[in-house]
Design a protein around this motif. Structure first.
Motif, short mmCIF file in Angstrom:
data_model
loop_
_atom_site.label_atom_id
_atom_site.label_comp_id
_atom_site.label_asym_id
_atom_site.label_seq_id
_atom_site.Cartn_x
_atom_site.Cartn_y
_atom_site.Cartn_z
N ALA A 108 0.85 -1.19 0.00
CA ALA A 108 0.00 0.00 0.00
C ALA A 108 0.89 1.24 0.00
O ALA A 108 1.93 1.26 0.67
N PRO A 112 -0.92 10.87 2.94
CA PRO A 112 -2.14 11.11 3.73
C PRO A 112 -2.60 12.57 3.76
O PRO A 112 -3.78 12.83 3.64
N ARG A 123 3.34 7.27 2.97
CA ARG A 123 3.35 6.07 3.80
C ARG A 123 3.33 4.86 2.88
O ARG A 123 2.56 4.79 1.93
N TYR A 125 3.50 0.49 2.92
CA TYR A 125 3.29 -0.70 3.73
C TYR A 125 3.59 -1.94 2.90
O TYR A 125 3.04 -2.10 1.80
N GLN A 136 6.28 -0.97 7.73
CA GLN A 136 5.70 0.33 7.44
C GLN A 136 6.82 1.38 7.36
O GLN A 136 7.75 1.36 8.17
N GLU A 176 -6.79 -4.70 7.18
CA GLU A 176 -7.79 -3.88 7.86
C GLU A 176 -7.36 -3.57 9.29
O GLU A 176 -7.78 -2.56 9.86
N LEU A 179 -4.54 -0.86 8.57
CA LEU A 179 -5.11 0.29 7.86
C LEU A 179 -6.64 0.21 7.89
O LEU A 179 -7.27 -0.10 6.89
N SER A 181 -10.42 1.16 7.46
CA SER A 181 -10.98 2.05 6.43
C SER A 181 -11.29 3.43 6.98
O SER A 181 -11.23 4.42 6.25
N ALA A 183 -9.47 5.15 8.88
CA ALA A 183 -8.25 5.96 8.82
C ALA A 183 -7.96 6.44 7.42
O ALA A 183 -7.14 7.34 7.22
N LEU A 184 -8.60 5.81 6.41
CA LEU A 184 -8.38 6.16 5.01
C LEU A 184 -9.61 6.80 4.38
O LEU A 184 -9.68 6.95 3.17
N TYR A 194 -9.38 0.57 -0.15
CA TYR A 194 -8.21 -0.30 -0.19
C TYR A 194 -7.64 -0.43 -1.59
O TYR A 194 -6.43 -0.54 -1.78
N VAL A 197 -5.19 2.52 -2.43
CA VAL A 197 -3.83 2.55 -1.89
C VAL A 197 -2.98 1.38 -2.36
O VAL A 197 -1.78 1.33 -2.05
#
Length: 227
Positions: A108, A112, A123, A125, A136, A176, A179, A181, A183-184, A194, A197
């Protein structure tokens, strides 16, 4: 911090999720001059870069380990600290991780917040779901235009490395978990977030092409991506 064939991730310095005792681990880290807390330990390394360990345990058995390393930016000593950070974490760089563990099951990548202090940040991942760990990374990104960014994936261009180490199969959906959802949510609708990213969607390239670029170049590998 040296890559150890006998203690590959999710093992960390001989600490194995699902096997190691929390009490014995904290005692050993204390003997290594770590500052020890109830379920965590930290050490300020050379040039002030920080190593932090946090443990989740049940009945004294460590179930997961969060490993963090960073350094203070925006200081007159930043260059020395950055170089020490890059040396100290070189065995956990993106290039080293793919060389040692192969392609992740998923990557990912996103930026942000455009208003991050000092400019946009990215970021990244690496998900190794079958092996039991996630790597990360955070670093500075260049805003190319609008929601398109450029990031270089070497440690000199990063300020944070974090590892989440766990027993394979112990977490239903590690993506999940790491990350959520919520938070995104700024990127789009939950059912789409998802995909937005995923490396392939964000960069328009494959994971295989990333591995080829990393192994074929001695220079830092940089990529452009869109949120």
């Amino acid at each position: 911090m040296v890559f150890d064939e006998a203690c590959q991730l999710p093992c960390w310095w001989g600490i194995r999720p699902g096997e190691s005792s929390l009490e014995a681990t904290l005692s050993h880290l204390h003997s290594l001059s770590f500052q020890v807390f109830d379920s965590a330990a930290s050490m300020q390394g050379e040039d002030d870069f920080l190593v932090f360990l946090e443990f989740q345990a049940e009945a004294d058995v460590i179930r997961s380990i969060e490993v963090g390393g960073d350094y203070a930016t925006g200081t007159v000593e930043e260059t020395a600290r950055r170089d020490a950070f890059a040396r100290g974490w070189q065995d956990y760089s993106v290039k080293a991780m793919i060389a040692n563990y192969g392609l992740p099951s998923r990557i990912a990548l996103y930026a942000p917040f455009q208003a991050d202090p000092g400019g946009p940040r990215f970021r990244l991942y690496l998900f190794y779901e079958t092996l039991g760990f996630v790597a990360q990374y955070r670093g500075d990104a260049e805003q190319v235009n609008g929601a398109r960014y450029r990031a270089c994936l070497d440690l000199v261009n990063m300020s944070t490395v974090e590892l989440f180490l766990y027993q394979p199969g112990a977490v239903d959906s590690i993506v999940e978990y790491i990350l959520p959802s919520s938070a995104l949510s700024f990127l789009g609708e939950p059912e789409l977030v998802y995909d937005l990213v995923d490396w392939e969607h964000a960069t328009g390239t494959s994971l295989e092409s990333l591995a080829t670029s990393l192994t074929s170049s001695s220079e830092p590998v940089c990529v452009e991506f869109s949120n």
